[in-house]
Design a protein around this motif. Sequence first.
Motif, mmCIF file in Angstrom:
data_model
loop_
_atom_site.group_PDB
_atom_site.id
_atom_site.type_symbol
_atom_site.label_atom_id
_atom_site.label_comp_id
_atom_site.label_asym_id
_atom_site.label_seq_id
_atom_site.Cartn_x
_atom_site.Cartn_y
_atom_site.Cartn_z
ATOM 1 N N LEU B 304 -54.732 32.537 46.766
ATOM 2 C CA LEU B 304 -53.847 33.389 47.792
ATOM 3 C C LEU B 304 -52.357 32.790 47.972
ATOM 4 O O LEU B 304 -51.524 33.182 48.457
ATOM 5 N N SER B 305 -52.497 31.408 47.666
ATOM 6 C CA SER B 305 -51.108 30.655 47.900
ATOM 7 C C SER B 305 -50.210 31.086 46.898
ATOM 8 O O SER B 305 -48.898 31.096 47.329
ATOM 9 N N GLU B 306 -50.755 31.725 45.749
ATOM 10 C CA GLU B 306 -49.728 32.287 44.776
ATOM 11 C C GLU B 306 -48.912 33.493 45.369
ATOM 12 O O GLU B 306 -47.883 33.898 45.237
ATOM 13 N N LEU B 307 -49.939 34.262 45.871
ATOM 14 C CA LEU B 307 -49.654 35.687 46.903
ATOM 15 C C LEU B 307 -48.607 35.293 47.680
ATOM 16 O O LEU B 307 -47.442 35.884 47.728
ATOM 17 N N VAL B 308 -48.606 34.143 48.417
ATOM 18 C CA VAL B 308 -47.624 33.527 49.542
ATOM 19 C C VAL B 308 -46.448 33.276 48.736
ATOM 20 O O VAL B 308 -45.237 33.812 49.217
ATOM 21 N N THR B 309 -46.684 32.572 47.870
ATOM 22 C CA THR B 309 -45.399 32.306 46.939
ATOM 23 C C THR B 309 -44.777 33.421 46.618
ATOM 24 O O THR B 309 -43.242 33.595 46.380
ATOM 25 N N ARG B 310 -45.533 34.492 45.898
ATOM 26 C CA ARG B 310 -44.683 35.584 45.265
ATOM 27 C C ARG B 310 -43.852 36.179 46.579
ATOM 28 O O ARG B 310 -42.608 36.803 46.395
ATOM 29 N N ILE B 311 -44.615 36.390 47.704
ATOM 30 C CA ILE B 311 -43.893 37.271 49.009
ATOM 31 C C ILE B 311 -42.745 36.450 49.174
ATOM 32 O O ILE B 311 -41.643 37.029 49.430
ATOM 33 N N GLN B 312 -42.671 34.981 49.284
ATOM 34 C CA GLN B 312 -41.614 34.207 49.609
ATOM 35 C C GLN B 312 -40.446 34.496 48.441
ATOM 36 O O GLN B 312 -39.479 34.783 49.083
ATOM 37 N N THR B 313 -40.966 34.476 47.526
ATOM 38 C CA THR B 313 -39.575 34.733 46.162
ATOM 39 C C THR B 313 -39.026 36.067 46.657
ATOM 40 O O THR B 313 -37.989 36.590 46.422
ATOM 41 N N ARG B 314 -40.053 37.096 46.810
ATOM 42 C CA ARG B 314 -39.646 38.471 47.032
ATOM 43 C C ARG B 314 -38.699 38.515 48.160
ATOM 44 O O ARG B 314 -37.598 39.351 47.973
ATOM 45 N N LEU B 315 -39.131 37.933 49.162
ATOM 46 C CA LEU B 315 -38.119 37.905 50.420
ATOM 47 C C LEU B 315 -37.006 36.898 50.422
ATOM 48 O O LEU B 315 -36.322 36.794 51.314
ATOM 49 N N ARG B 316 -36.959 36.439 49.291
ATOM 50 C CA ARG B 316 -35.821 35.347 49.145
ATOM 51 C C ARG B 316 -35.745 34.258 50.381
ATOM 52 O O ARG B 316 -34.857 34.040 50.925
ATOM 53 N N LEU B 317 -37.265 33.606 50.410
ATOM 54 C CA LEU B 317 -36.894 32.749 51.663
ATOM 55 C C LEU B 317 -36.732 31.551 51.363
ATOM 56 O O LEU B 317 -37.062 31.012 50.166
#
Lengths: 292, 317
Positions: B304-317
């Motif tokens: 799940l943390s990879e999912l979080v990281t992917r969302i982070q990169t997608r949203l450019r956080l």
Amino acid sequence: MSIDIFLNLTVRGLTTGAVYALVGMGIVLILQTTNVMNFAQGDTGMFITYLAFFMITTAKVPYSLVLILAIAAGAVVGLLVERFMMRSVRSRSHLSLIMLTLGLSLLFQGLAAFLFKTEPRLFPPLVSGDPIKLGPIILGRQDIVVLLAAIATFGILYLFLYRTKQGAAARSISQDEYAARVLGIPTPSIYMLVWAIGSALAGLAALLIVPRFSLEPSFMGLIQVKAFTAIVLGGMNSVFGAAVGGLIIGVVENLVAYQFPAIKDSFMLIVIVIVLLVMPQGLFGKRQQRRF
Amino acid sequence: MTSSSTRRLAVNGAIAALVLVLPLVFRTKPSIIGYLNIAMLYAIATQGLNLLMGFGGLVSLGHAAFMAIGGYTAAVLVMTCHVNMFLAIVAGVAGAGLFGLVIGFPSLRLSGFYLAIATMAMGSSVADVIKRLPRITGGDYGLINIPSLRLGGWELAGEASKYYFFVAILVVVFLVVRNFLNSRSGRAVRAVRDSEMTASAMGVNVAAYKLVTFVFAACIAGLSGALYAFTISYLHPMNFGLTFSIELLSMSIIGGLGTIIGPILGALFWVMLPVIIGSRMEFLSTVIFGLSIIGSVMFLPKGLSELVTRIQTRLRL
């Protein structure tokens, strides 16, 4: 302990041990060739046993046919697992492969509990009738079937490993997977074959032992732990070792449970610790440990 | 660059605020906070396992045993010896660590499958030994009426007060683990995971670092167990058997092995999913857990943390 009791406990222990041996042989076969420790071995068998239960009680399929179907179902599960799960992650760490089988085991347990509910069910024995007396030894008919099945399975596995081309290929992969590929052995299909045989053993073993317990989603858990003990004792890389280890564990466990009931459950820990500390290669294993 | 770091700060602040505000939001539903408390306790234990497996590369199928030892030590000390609760928790942590040392010393000579089986045997036998000591541990009836958590003269009675306490403990544990991993020893531990031979060639004492990781993980599990005992007020040996060890393992896999945030995500998923699904479809969650483990190994190796990281990169956080 009188000699009669001793003989009876030993023989009954042999029949329990035969089941540990069946489960253990399947685990070792897969472990040796494909280098995956299959924690789903027990629960694959458990799920197949549920299917067999409904075939026998609801669909009234004859028992012998169900037995064959169960073995076939195990083989199909093994094929699918290897083809669609293991193959794509083979290059990753062995930890991930173990985790896949843990996930599979959880999946089967959840499916069984969700679809069939958790209340224990009584599974009819393969053969019924009065126990047979051999001198002082009293032996249930189902126990004899279990023993015979274990012996037959061991024979078939031996013939497969040492008398067929595929068996030789499987053994060569277990020695050196890379060299085997260089020599032109089609490793993917051998992996599939080995998974099919190993999982078929899971179906057979579960179906044979279930009349002694009751059918519920967790009934193979303890048996699988015992099978692991057996393969540690046998040396982890020898199918023969798993078979003998299973029988020894079965007999000694039965004797210990009679004489020292207090340590019945901890007994396997003592065995594992002693074996791992004193002779990690087990009784029949090769001294050199395999890659991990 | 600066805008991205401000945005990250804003998101982290929002998450922190959400965490602090949750008990007020669910003031009418203390049971939800109760579930979150359990999830945090599991997350602490899972962080230990994550340290061991994700960063140390050592398999453990008996991690629940350390929780059991921590929990029983603390609870028995408080109930029969009337020790101060804080000292009892410390003793629980120390007891689990000591047991980890005793177990780890011989078994860390093993690797891979052998270690998995040795820890599995250890885990199931601890539960058995606890069952065989009914005069101390209550045996098969379990240990009941364990006093509730109390710090100094201040009893943490409500779920909300426990919640804040556990959040604090969780943050401390996670910071300690993170700093340990970023330290010299942490680098050594990761080097041992990646290649024992290289690590030892570089002068890392492989055996010592394995043992340190094992004992550290055992201590964290002991802490979780001790807090668990005073939260649930009931301990039963069967709850700490092989099944629970595998559950802890599953949480760390689903959350993401080898990531600091993984244990929280995994434990939240594990505790909250059955709550969301509801008791009528109880075992559907087991099916989903099985599928999530398979899915995370095959498609999301960091869970799940990879999912979080992917969302982070997608949203450019």
